[in-house]
Design a protein around this motif. Structure first.
Motif, mmCIF file in Angstrom:
data_model
loop_
_atom_site.group_PDB
_atom_site.id
_atom_site.type_symbol
_atom_site.label_atom_id
_atom_site.label_comp_id
_atom_site.label_asym_id
_atom_site.label_seq_id
_atom_site.Cartn_x
_atom_site.Cartn_y
_atom_site.Cartn_z
ATOM 1 N N GLY A 29 0.845 -1.199 0.000
ATOM 2 C CA GLY A 29 0.000 0.000 0.000
ATOM 3 C C GLY A 29 0.877 1.244 0.000
ATOM 4 O O GLY A 29 1.868 1.305 -0.705
ATOM 5 N N PHE A 30 0.503 2.222 0.802
ATOM 6 C CA PHE A 30 1.276 3.459 0.895
ATOM 7 C C PHE A 30 1.925 3.544 2.269
ATOM 8 O O PHE A 30 1.371 3.080 3.263
ATOM 9 C CB PHE A 30 0.377 4.679 0.687
ATOM 10 C CG PHE A 30 -0.218 4.744 -0.692
ATOM 11 C CD1 PHE A 30 0.567 5.109 -1.772
ATOM 12 C CD2 PHE A 30 -1.541 4.428 -0.911
ATOM 13 C CE1 PHE A 30 0.040 5.162 -3.053
ATOM 14 C CE2 PHE A 30 -2.084 4.479 -2.175
ATOM 15 C CZ PHE A 30 -1.297 4.844 -3.249
ATOM 16 N N ASP B 239 3.311 21.253 9.392
ATOM 17 C CA ASP B 239 4.539 21.366 10.180
ATOM 18 C C ASP B 239 5.731 20.730 9.469
ATOM 19 O O ASP B 239 6.784 20.547 10.051
ATOM 20 C CB ASP B 239 4.358 20.720 11.550
ATOM 21 C CG ASP B 239 4.117 19.227 11.482
ATOM 22 O OD1 ASP B 239 3.764 18.727 10.389
ATOM 23 O OD2 ASP B 239 4.266 18.549 12.509
ATOM 24 N N ALA B 240 5.534 20.385 8.196
ATOM 25 C CA ALA B 240 6.587 19.751 7.408
ATOM 26 C C ALA B 240 6.319 20.033 5.932
ATOM 27 O O ALA B 240 5.279 20.577 5.572
ATOM 28 C CB ALA B 240 6.615 18.246 7.664
ATOM 29 N N ILE B 241 7.254 19.633 5.112
ATOM 30 C CA ILE B 241 7.105 19.740 3.665
ATOM 31 C C ILE B 241 6.758 18.353 3.144
ATOM 32 O O ILE B 241 7.411 17.376 3.492
ATOM 33 C CB ILE B 241 8.383 20.292 3.023
ATOM 34 C CG1 ILE B 241 8.649 21.695 3.576
ATOM 35 C CG2 ILE B 241 8.263 20.311 1.512
ATOM 36 C CD1 ILE B 241 9.985 22.275 3.182
ATOM 37 N N ARG B 242 5.725 18.285 2.331
ATOM 38 C CA ARG B 242 5.167 17.009 1.881
ATOM 39 C C ARG B 242 5.524 16.736 0.424
ATOM 40 O O ARG B 242 5.528 17.638 -0.405
ATOM 41 C CB ARG B 242 3.651 17.066 2.037
ATOM 42 C CG ARG B 242 2.903 15.845 1.594
ATOM 43 C CD ARG B 242 1.405 16.103 1.747
ATOM 44 N NE ARG B 242 0.630 14.969 1.329
ATOM 45 C CZ ARG B 242 -0.033 14.162 2.156
ATOM 46 N NH1 ARG B 242 -0.025 14.402 3.446
ATOM 47 N NH2 ARG B 242 -0.719 13.143 1.690
ATOM 48 N N TYR B 243 5.778 15.452 0.155
ATOM 49 C CA TYR B 243 5.995 14.947 -1.192
ATOM 50 C C TYR B 243 5.162 13.684 -1.338
ATOM 51 O O TYR B 243 4.979 12.944 -0.374
ATOM 52 C CB TYR B 243 7.471 14.599 -1.424
ATOM 53 C CG TYR B 243 8.397 15.771 -1.232
ATOM 54 C CD1 TYR B 243 8.772 16.566 -2.301
ATOM 55 C CD2 TYR B 243 8.890 16.084 0.026
ATOM 56 C CE1 TYR B 243 9.617 17.648 -2.126
ATOM 57 C CE2 TYR B 243 9.737 17.162 0.216
ATOM 58 C CZ TYR B 243 10.096 17.936 -0.865
ATOM 59 O OH TYR B 243 10.930 19.005 -0.689
ATOM 60 N N GLU B 244 4.656 13.444 -2.544
ATOM 61 C CA GLU B 244 3.837 12.256 -2.786
ATOM 62 C C GLU B 244 4.261 11.590 -4.087
ATOM 63 O O GLU B 244 4.609 12.279 -5.054
ATOM 64 C CB GLU B 244 2.357 12.627 -2.917
ATOM 65 C CG GLU B 244 1.769 13.266 -1.693
ATOM 66 C CD GLU B 244 0.374 13.815 -1.926
ATOM 67 O OE1 GLU B 244 -0.085 13.851 -3.095
ATOM 68 O OE2 GLU B 244 -0.261 14.226 -0.941
ATOM 69 N N ALA C 236 -2.501 11.281 -7.572
ATOM 70 C CA ALA C 236 -3.670 11.120 -8.449
ATOM 71 C C ALA C 236 -4.878 10.620 -7.660
ATOM 72 O O ALA C 236 -6.000 11.082 -7.870
ATOM 73 C CB ALA C 236 -3.335 10.155 -9.587
ATOM 74 N N GLU C 237 -4.652 9.701 -6.743
ATOM 75 C CA GLU C 237 -5.748 9.153 -5.926
ATOM 76 C C GLU C 237 -6.361 10.209 -5.025
ATOM 77 O O GLU C 237 -7.578 10.323 -4.901
ATOM 78 C CB GLU C 237 -5.228 7.982 -5.094
ATOM 79 C CG GLU C 237 -6.314 7.211 -4.386
ATOM 80 C CD GLU C 237 -5.750 5.975 -3.691
ATOM 81 O OE1 GLU C 237 -6.002 5.833 -2.481
ATOM 82 O OE2 GLU C 237 -5.090 5.163 -4.371
#
Length: 82
Positions: free
Chosen positions: A12-13, A67-72, A78-79
């Motif tokens: 999964g993720f 409170d952080a920098i996000r990456y996906e 897309a989901e």
């Protein structure tokens, strides 16, 4: 600087959190996890917290996550954007 990377795995993720004093340290620590830095954010239209943040091949971001920098990964992006 703290970043969160959300990536796809066979189960999964999952989420990785990386802390470092500078963007370069964060980028080097992310490289250990297999993420290649392709430069640093300089988009003046984005919020101050994202300026100078690393950009990674195969990930969307940087995005502000409170409170952080996000990456996906692109699959999760897309989901969540659908």
């Amino acid at each position: 600087m703290k970043i969160r990377i959300y990536r796809e795995t066979p189960q999964g993720f999952d989420k990785i959190e990386i802390d470092g004093d500078t963007a370069e340290i964060v980028a080097n620590r992310a490289a250990v996890e297999g993420f290649q830095c392709k430069g640093f954010n300089s988009n003046p239209a984005q919020r101050l917290e994202l300026q100078g943040a690393p950009k990674f091949t195969g990930l969307t971001g940087p995005m502000w996550d409170g409170d952080a920098i996000r990456y996906e990964c692109s699959t999760l992006y897309a989901e969540l954007s659908a």
